[in-house]
Design an enzyme around this catalytic site. Structure first.
Site, PDB file in Angstrom:
ATOM      1  N   GLY A   1       0.846  -1.209   0.000  1.00 53.41           N
ATOM      2  CA  GLY A   1       0.000   0.000   0.000  1.00 53.41           C
ATOM      3  C   GLY A   1       0.873   1.247   0.000  1.00 53.41           C
ATOM      4  O   GLY A   1       1.836   1.329   0.745  1.00 53.41           O
TER       5      GLY A   1
ATOM      6  N   ARG B   1       1.262  -5.317  -5.262  1.00 54.82           N
ATOM      7  CA  ARG B   1       1.473  -6.464  -4.376  1.00 54.82           C
ATOM      8  C   ARG B   1       1.642  -7.661  -5.317  1.00 54.82           C
ATOM      9  O   ARG B   1       0.668  -8.132  -5.886  1.00 54.82           O
ATOM     10  CB  ARG B   1       0.277  -6.640  -3.434  1.00 54.82           C
ATOM     11  CG  ARG B   1       0.150  -5.495  -2.422  1.00 54.82           C
ATOM     12  CD  ARG B   1      -0.889  -5.774  -1.360  1.00 54.82           C
ATOM     13  NE  ARG B   1      -0.811  -4.781  -0.289  1.00 54.82           N
ATOM     14  CZ  ARG B   1      -1.727  -3.861  -0.034  1.00 54.82           C
ATOM     15  NH1 ARG B   1      -2.833  -3.817  -0.747  1.00 54.82           N
ATOM     16  NH2 ARG B   1      -1.581  -2.999   0.962  1.00 54.82           N
TER      17      ARG B   1
ATOM     18  N   ASP C   1       5.437  -4.746   6.126  1.00 53.13           N
ATOM     19  CA  ASP C   1       6.045  -6.041   6.468  1.00 53.13           C
ATOM     20  C   ASP C   1       6.047  -7.030   5.296  1.00 53.13           C
ATOM     21  O   ASP C   1       6.960  -7.848   5.179  1.00 53.13           O
ATOM     22  CB  ASP C   1       5.446  -6.643   7.741  1.00 53.13           C
ATOM     23  CG  ASP C   1       3.948  -6.764   7.674  1.00 53.13           C
ATOM     24  OD1 ASP C   1       3.359  -6.384   6.640  1.00 53.13           O
ATOM     25  OD2 ASP C   1       3.347  -7.258   8.649  1.00 53.13           O
TER      26      ASP C   1
ATOM     27  N   THR D   1       4.175   2.875   5.441  1.00 58.68           N
ATOM     28  CA  THR D   1       2.775   2.439   5.533  1.00 58.68           C
ATOM     29  C   THR D   1       2.056   3.398   6.467  1.00 58.68           C
ATOM     30  O   THR D   1       2.662   3.856   7.450  1.00 58.68           O
ATOM     31  CB  THR D   1       2.624   0.992   6.075  1.00 58.68           C
ATOM     32  OG1 THR D   1       1.262   0.798   6.505  1.00 58.68           O
ATOM     33  CG2 THR D   1       3.529   0.686   7.255  1.00 58.68           C
TER      34      THR D   1
ATOM     35  N   ASP E   1      -0.160   2.555   8.447  1.00 58.69           N
ATOM     36  CA  ASP E   1      -0.669   1.818   9.615  1.00 58.69           C
ATOM     37  C   ASP E   1       0.195   1.945  10.878  1.00 58.69           C
ATOM     38  O   ASP E   1      -0.278   1.661  11.978  1.00 58.69           O
ATOM     39  CB  ASP E   1      -0.809   0.318   9.275  1.00 58.69           C
ATOM     40  CG  ASP E   1      -1.729   0.076   8.095  1.00 58.69           C
ATOM     41  OD1 ASP E   1      -2.551   0.959   7.790  1.00 58.69           O
ATOM     42  OD2 ASP E   1      -1.629  -0.999   7.465  1.00 58.69           O
TER      43      ASP E   1
ATOM     44  N   ASP F   1       2.488   0.004  11.886  1.00 53.03           N
ATOM     45  CA  ASP F   1       2.481  -1.301  12.556  1.00 53.03           C
ATOM     46  C   ASP F   1       3.794  -2.056  12.384  1.00 53.03           C
ATOM     47  O   ASP F   1       3.817  -3.276  12.369  1.00 53.03           O
ATOM     48  CB  ASP F   1       1.311  -2.149  12.020  1.00 53.03           C
ATOM     49  CG  ASP F   1       1.375  -2.350  10.513  1.00 53.03           C
ATOM     50  OD1 ASP F   1       2.197  -1.685   9.849  1.00 53.03           O
ATOM     51  OD2 ASP F   1       0.608  -3.175   9.991  1.00 53.03           O
TER      52      ASP F   1
ATOM     53  N   ARG G   1      -5.424  -1.672   9.136  1.00 52.41           N
ATOM     54  CA  ARG G   1      -5.373  -3.135   9.043  1.00 52.41           C
ATOM     55  C   ARG G   1      -5.642  -3.734  10.422  1.00 52.41           C
ATOM     56  O   ARG G   1      -6.707  -3.477  10.971  1.00 52.41           O
ATOM     57  CB  ARG G   1      -4.025  -3.577   8.487  1.00 52.41           C
ATOM     58  CG  ARG G   1      -4.111  -4.878   7.706  1.00 52.41           C
ATOM     59  CD  ARG G   1      -2.793  -5.282   7.121  1.00 52.41           C
ATOM     60  NE  ARG G   1      -2.476  -4.568   5.913  1.00 52.41           N
ATOM     61  CZ  ARG G   1      -2.850  -4.953   4.699  1.00 52.41           C
ATOM     62  NH1 ARG G   1      -3.515  -6.050   4.538  1.00 52.41           N
ATOM     63  NH2 ARG G   1      -2.540  -4.250   3.646  1.00 52.41           N
TER      64      ARG G   1
HETATM   65  O1  F6P Z   1      -1.567  -1.216   4.794  1.00 55.33           O
HETATM   66  C1  F6P Z   1      -2.115  -0.020   4.367  1.00 55.33           C
HETATM   67  C2  F6P Z   1      -3.594  -0.166   4.129  1.00 55.33           C
HETATM   68  O2  F6P Z   1      -4.087   1.072   3.656  1.00 55.33           O
HETATM   69  C3  F6P Z   1      -4.408  -0.677   5.310  1.00 55.33           C
HETATM   70  O3  F6P Z   1      -4.677   0.352   6.244  1.00 55.33           O
HETATM   71  C4  F6P Z   1      -5.638  -1.213   4.621  1.00 55.33           C
HETATM   72  O4  F6P Z   1      -6.218  -2.235   5.393  1.00 55.33           O
HETATM   73  C5  F6P Z   1      -5.077  -1.770   3.331  1.00 55.33           C
HETATM   74  O5  F6P Z   1      -3.836  -1.122   3.114  1.00 55.33           O
HETATM   75  C6  F6P Z   1      -5.959  -1.574   2.122  1.00 55.33           C
HETATM   76  O6  F6P Z   1      -5.356  -2.207   1.058  1.00 55.33           O
HETATM   77  P1  F6P Z   1      -5.803  -2.040  -0.478  1.00 55.33           P
HETATM   78  O7  F6P Z   1      -5.225  -0.774  -0.978  1.00 55.33           O
HETATM   79  O8  F6P Z   1      -5.238  -3.233  -1.143  1.00 55.33           O
HETATM   80  O9  F6P Z   1      -7.302  -1.968  -0.480  1.00 55.33           O
END
Ligand code: F6P
Length: 328
Positions: free
Chosen positions: A15, A76, A107, A130, A132, A134, A176
């Site tokens: 992300g 990803r 991660d 990120t 998050d 985390d 997340r």
């Molecule tokens: O890890 C960053 C994040 O934005 C999280 O907060 C969220 O759960 C996820 O990515 C959303 O992912 P995507 O962009 O694949 O919908």
């Protein structure tokens, strides 16, 4: 003697987060400063597999320090999870003469980088990016501070309409499995309650707290809910549940979503990105590999990638108490 690094590849993966561009700029310019070539790898590990590379000099990162997103794009990659995919990626790096990597992401990005190093003994440095927050081994990940400011800004706006209509708002934020955004933005925006995955308040306590708040004379309220909260209901089910049990409340839901990942990075994120990029490249030059650069007690530090991946970040429990006191 460490092997001399001549060409560094840089990529962003997972992300995106505000500050990634500032980190790319820092990596590219630190390489130029030390007379090392720098190659931008597009779309994360997928671009490594496809050989989607571009040479980058100090002028190719002009005017991006203030830009959200990532000029290198992100992805990803499922193919990178296969040994065949990683072999293709290794062959492309070797063909391009790249002898070290800086990977910017969370991660999942670090897990890919570590695996790559184990299989091909390829020097890798991680920069935590990120929203998050985390990642173990850093008090702040790139983009977290900007996301907090975005969330607070939006909740301030929601508060205007909540208060005009005497409404209760459930605001769902990202993160997340972590509640850092919810907890900190919740306190910053003056939320009545904050629901996070690390602490299951239970439905009874939520109803009790909302009842108390009505009784104390509050006419509108904001409840911030982390997307990974484990209270057992999603935010829309929670609205129905509260309206069924507390009919005096008129509830609205606002899911903030991906807007939290966009926007111009805060000054904090830009400075952090600049510092981490310098440390990542200079650590590679010193012959170090398999570390994540991070911020601890306002000092730039190195944490083994394995620890950064496996370690768990803790929420600050004192913040929960502060939030409780603030909603009196
Ligand atoms: O890890 C960053 C994040 O934005 C999280 O907060 C969220 O759960 C996820 O990515 C959303 O992912 P995507 O962009 O694949 O919908």
């Amino acid at each position: 003697m460490p092997k001399t690094i001549k060409k560094v590849g840089v990529l962003t993966s997972g992300g995106d987060s505000p500050g990634m561009n500032a980190a790319i700029r820092s990596v590219v310019r630190t390489c130029a400063y030390h007379n090392i070539e720098c190659i931008g790898i597009y779309r994360g590990y997928q671009g490594m597999i496809e050989g989607d590379f571009k040479e980058m000099g100090p002028r190719s990162v002009n005017n991006i320090v203030n830009k959200g997103g990532t000029i290198l794009k992100s992805a990803r990659s499922l193919e990178f999870k296969t040994p065949e995919g990683r072999k293709k990626a290794y062959e492309n790096l070797t063909k391009a003469g790249i002898d070290a990597l800086v990977v910017i992401g969370g991660d999942g990005t670090f897990t890919g980088g570590l695996l790559f190093n184990t299989e091909f003994n390829f020097p890798v440095m991680g920069i935590p990016g990120t929203i998050d927050n985390d990642i173990f081994g850093t008090s702040h990940t790139l983009g977290y501070d900007t996301a907090l400011n975005t969330v607070v800004d939006v909740i301030d706006k929601i508060r205007d309409t909540a208060s005009s209509h005497n409404r209760l708002f459930f605001v769902e934020v990202m993160g997340r499995d972590a509640g850092h955004i919810a907890l900190n933005a919740g306190i910053g925006a003056g939320a009545e309650e904050i629901l996070i995955p690390e602490e299951n308040l239970g439905l009874d306590r939520l109803l009790e707290s909302l009842q108390k708040s009505k009784a104390s004379g509050k006419s509108s309220s904001i409840v911030v809910i982390a997307e990974g909260d484990k209270i057992g209901k999603n935010v829309f089910e929670l609205k129905d549940y509260v309206e069924a049990n507390l009919p005096e409340y008129d509830v609205r839901v606002s899911v903030l979503g991906h807007m939290q990942r966009g926007g111009s990075p805060s000054c904090f994120d830009r400075v952090l990105a600049s510092r981490l990029g310098v440390k990542a490249v200079e650590s590679l030059i010193e012959g170090k590999s398999n570390y994540m650069v991070g911020l601890q007690n306002d000092k730039v530090t190195l944490t083994p990638l394995e620890q950064a991946i496996k370690g768990k970040t803790e929420i600050d429990r004192e913040l929960l108490r502060v939030s409780d006191i603030m909603s009196t």
